[in-house]
Design a protein around this motif. Structure first.
Motif, short mmCIF file in Angstrom:
data_model
loop_
_atom_site.label_atom_id
_atom_site.label_comp_id
_atom_site.label_asym_id
_atom_site.label_seq_id
_atom_site.Cartn_x
_atom_site.Cartn_y
_atom_site.Cartn_z
N LEU A 409 77.14 -1.21 -9.32
CA LEU A 409 78.86 -2.79 -9.64
C LEU A 409 77.87 -3.78 -9.54
CD1 LEU A 409 82.18 -2.27 -8.51
CD2 LEU A 409 80.83 -3.48 -6.58
N ASP A 410 78.81 -4.20 -10.23
CA ASP A 410 78.10 -5.69 -10.98
C ASP A 410 79.16 -6.72 -10.07
OD1 ASP A 410 76.54 -7.24 -12.35
OD2 ASP A 410 78.46 -7.36 -13.77
N CYS A 411 78.41 -7.09 -9.04
CA CYS A 411 79.08 -8.82 -8.75
C CYS A 411 78.06 -10.18 -9.14
CB CYS A 411 78.89 -8.29 -7.03
SG CYS A 411 76.97 -7.81 -6.40
N LYS A 412 78.96 -11.43 -9.18
CA LYS A 412 78.20 -12.17 -8.87
C LYS A 412 77.38 -12.74 -7.77
CE LYS A 412 80.14 -16.84 -8.74
NZ LYS A 412 81.67 -17.67 -8.57
N VAL A 413 76.31 -13.18 -8.04
CA VAL A 413 75.91 -13.78 -7.26
C VAL A 413 75.10 -15.28 -6.92
CG1 VAL A 413 72.98 -14.14 -5.51
CG2 VAL A 413 74.30 -11.43 -6.86
N THR A 414 75.37 -15.58 -5.32
CA THR A 414 75.17 -17.12 -5.91
C THR A 414 74.94 -17.68 -5.15
OG1 THR A 414 78.16 -17.59 -6.58
CG2 THR A 414 77.21 -19.43 -5.49
N LEU A 415 73.78 -18.41 -5.30
CA LEU A 415 73.13 -19.37 -4.34
C LEU A 415 73.11 -20.57 -3.74
CD1 LEU A 415 69.81 -17.80 -5.54
CD2 LEU A 415 71.11 -17.03 -4.02
N VAL A 416 72.90 -20.50 -1.99
CA VAL A 416 73.33 -22.11 -1.90
C VAL A 416 72.91 -22.06 -0.92
CG1 VAL A 416 76.20 -21.48 -1.74
CG2 VAL A 416 74.98 -21.11 0.11
N GLU A 417 72.87 -23.81 -0.87
CA GLU A 417 72.17 -24.73 -0.04
C GLU A 417 71.79 -24.06 1.41
OE1 GLU A 417 72.44 -28.70 0.80
OE2 GLU A 417 73.50 -28.97 -0.56
N PRO A 418 70.60 -24.38 2.08
CA PRO A 418 70.01 -23.99 3.79
C PRO A 418 71.13 -24.63 4.58
CG PRO A 418 68.04 -24.67 3.03
CD PRO A 418 69.52 -24.62 1.28
N ARG A 419 72.05 -23.82 5.77
CA ARG A 419 72.38 -24.19 5.93
C ARG A 419 73.82 -24.43 5.71
NH1 ARG A 419 68.46 -26.27 10.47
NH2 ARG A 419 67.36 -25.48 9.92
N SER A 420 74.41 -23.95 4.43
CA SER A 420 75.71 -24.00 4.03
C SER A 420 77.01 -22.91 4.30
CB SER A 420 75.71 -24.92 2.29
OG SER A 420 75.19 -23.60 2.24
N ILE A 421 76.37 -22.23 4.86
CA ILE A 421 77.11 -20.89 4.85
C ILE A 421 78.19 -21.18 6.85
CG2 ILE A 421 77.35 -18.29 5.60
CD1 ILE A 421 76.08 -18.02 3.08
N GLU A 422 78.77 -21.16 6.95
CA GLU A 422 79.29 -21.49 8.51
C GLU A 422 78.14 -21.24 9.66
OE1 GLU A 422 84.05 -21.68 10.99
OE2 GLU A 422 84.05 -21.23 9.03
N ARG A 423 77.90 -21.37 10.48
CA ARG A 423 77.44 -20.35 11.31
C ARG A 423 78.99 -20.48 12.06
NH1 ARG A 423 74.62 -20.44 8.20
NH2 ARG A 423 72.38 -21.68 8.69
N SER A 424 78.19 -19.07 13.24
CA SER A 424 79.08 -18.62 14.51
C SER A 424 78.61 -18.80 15.71
CB SER A 424 79.31 -17.48 14.10
OG SER A 424 79.90 -16.31 15.24
#
Ligand code: DLL
Length: 440
Positions: A409-424
């Motif tokens: 399957l083709d998908c989009k890969v987005t690389l983001v800054e360290p610590r930018s995905i919300e922590r739980s």
């Protein structure tokens, strides 16, 4: 009470020869089936429909005569219809968070609480907990089973319990440092976050943490490595679910080569999730568990939907209880994207291979022109890569190509800054499904 060097909590039981374990399981299975049949109208009914009576349970394999119980059955009997004792004998209630619909409600008699705390205490001791530990419980207190389960057990062992609950993260770190906390209880996601924060606050090397009793969600190798690297703690995995009383079903010992199942209290089977057939030892399938000691809330053959396999080989630690491997996913984890079946664990297996990315990722699903689209959003370990367009593109391209091979399957890969995905502070939210949202 002589607990030795705390190598075992209940050594005589934990090291029983297999034949004795099986004999004990059969005796308890017969009792729990009769207990449920006599006291819970629902179980009486489904056993009659299946044409089975308690007296037909003559061997452990006869468990297969019993019908399965599913989450839907529990919801249909919400909140208390599966309880096998009068309400006056129930001393505590816990429940799953129930993001959709009604929660699953579990009840405990005083005896159930005693068994529960022993089950969790065994696993805590197997992982290395002792009465000398200062144990910070960063699971959310409340209806969730995790905090109270670990609290009762660690208190029983005699460790100093710090019931801080989840959240309030800077204060967590401050108290860890001031109290000299040695043992941390948290979800792996929250432990990763706390370990990053301790580094940011510049106190990671002043902490006395040595042992983590984690669980309640998948702990990937990357998460484990990152926690161990940040705060030098040994990470152990614990498994359980509200339907079966919470934590205390199984957990890792110091050897960390599988999770010991408390087999005197839980009878485990692995089934083919499609056919319901029991699979031979060592094969991977859906974990089905029958609790053997429950007074308040007995269940037959509960379909956990968790994917696991079991070995009955004794462990180096001396325990003879069967071990399950770490749960890698759930049968209902499966996403169907453009008609292709995708398990998050397949995506993880690709991400783990790249040295540039950390343990934090999210799978975002959208619908565009009636077509499903998957975006894999992943955090970089080193943010400076974001300034090097060519290098960044190359990493994203490589991951995308590997995902295409593994998933088809083709998908989009987005690389983001360290610590930018919300922590739980609890279980991580890895999947964001926006397919039913307008303008997603
Ligand atoms: O998570 C009980 C628990 C609390 C276990 C604390 C360990 C420590 P529930 O909230 O009902 O109960 O969620 C149960 O979480 O079916 C699994 O899918 C998942 N899960 C639990 N432990 C693990 C684990 C608690 N060690 C659901 N690894 C289960 C992977 C886990 N998944």
């Amino acid at each position: 009470m002589e607990r030795g060097g705390f190598v075992f909590w209940q050594k005589d039981i934990e090291t029983m020869p297999r034949a004795e374990i099986r004999a004990l399981q059969l005796k308890k299975l017969q009792h729990t089936v009769k207990w449920s049949y006599d006291r819970v109208p629902y179980y009486h009914k489904i056993m009659e429909e299946a044409g089975v009576t308690p007296y037909q349970i003559r061997s452990l394999d006869d468990v297969r005569r019993l019908p399965f119980t599913t989450k839907a059955d529990l919801r249909d009997n919400y909140p208390f219809d599966l309880f096998a004792v009068p309400k006056k004998d129930i001393v505590e209630i816990h429940a799953s968070s129930g993001t959709t619909g009604k929660p699953i409600v579990g009840g405990y008699t005083r005896h159930d609480l005693d068994v529960w705390s022993d089950c969790v205490a065994r696993l805590a001791v197997a992982a290395g907990a002792t009465s000398d530990d200062i144990s910070q419980i960063a699971f959310g207190y409340g209806l969730f089973t995790g905090a109270f389960g670990l609290h009762y057990a660690l208190e029983k062992i005699g460790s100093m319990v710090v019931p801080i609950s989840s959240g309030n993260s800077e204060k967590q770190i401050m108290l860890m440092k001031d109290f000299g906390t040695t043992l941390l209880v948290a979800t792996p996601s929250y432990a990763v976050y706390l370990s990053e924060l301790a580094k940011d606050m510049g106190v990671a090397d002043q902490l006395k943490l040595r042992l983590g009793l984690f669980g309640s969600e998948v702990c990937t190798t990357e998460m484990r490595d990152q926690i161990e690297k940040n705060i030098g703690i040994t990470v152990t995995d614990n498994y359980g679910l509200t339907e079966l009383g919470g934590p205390g079903v199984s957990g890792e010992c110091q050897f960390r080569n599988g999770l010991h199942i408390n087999e005197d209290h839980f009878l485990a089977e692995i089934i083919d999730p499609d056919t319901g057939e029991v699979l031979p030892e060592g094969e991977t399938g859906e974990l089905v568990i029958t609790p053997l000691s429950k007074e308040a809330f007995p269940i037959f053959r509960y379909r956990t939907k968790d994917i696991a396999k079991i070995t009955y080989e004794p462990c180096e630690c001396g325990r003879t209880f069967a071990r399950m491997n770490k749960v890698v996913g759930r049968t209902d984890d499966m996403l169907i994207i453009k008609g292709v079946n995708v398990f998050p664990s397949q995506i993880e297996s690709v991400l783990i291979q790249s040295p540039h990315i950390g343990p934090h990722y999210q799978l975002i699903l959208r619908k565009k022109n009636y077509m499903d689209n998957l975006e894999v959003k992943v955090e970089l370990i080193d943010g400076s890569l974001l300034d090097q367009y060519g290098a960044l593109e190359k990493v994203a391209r490589e991951i995308r190509a590997q995902l295409r091979t593994v998933l088809g399957l083709d998908c989009k890969v987005t690389l983001v800054e360290p610590r930018s995905i919300e922590r739980s502070t609890g279980k991580a939210k890895r999947i964001v499904d926006l397919r039913n949202e307008p303008n997603s």
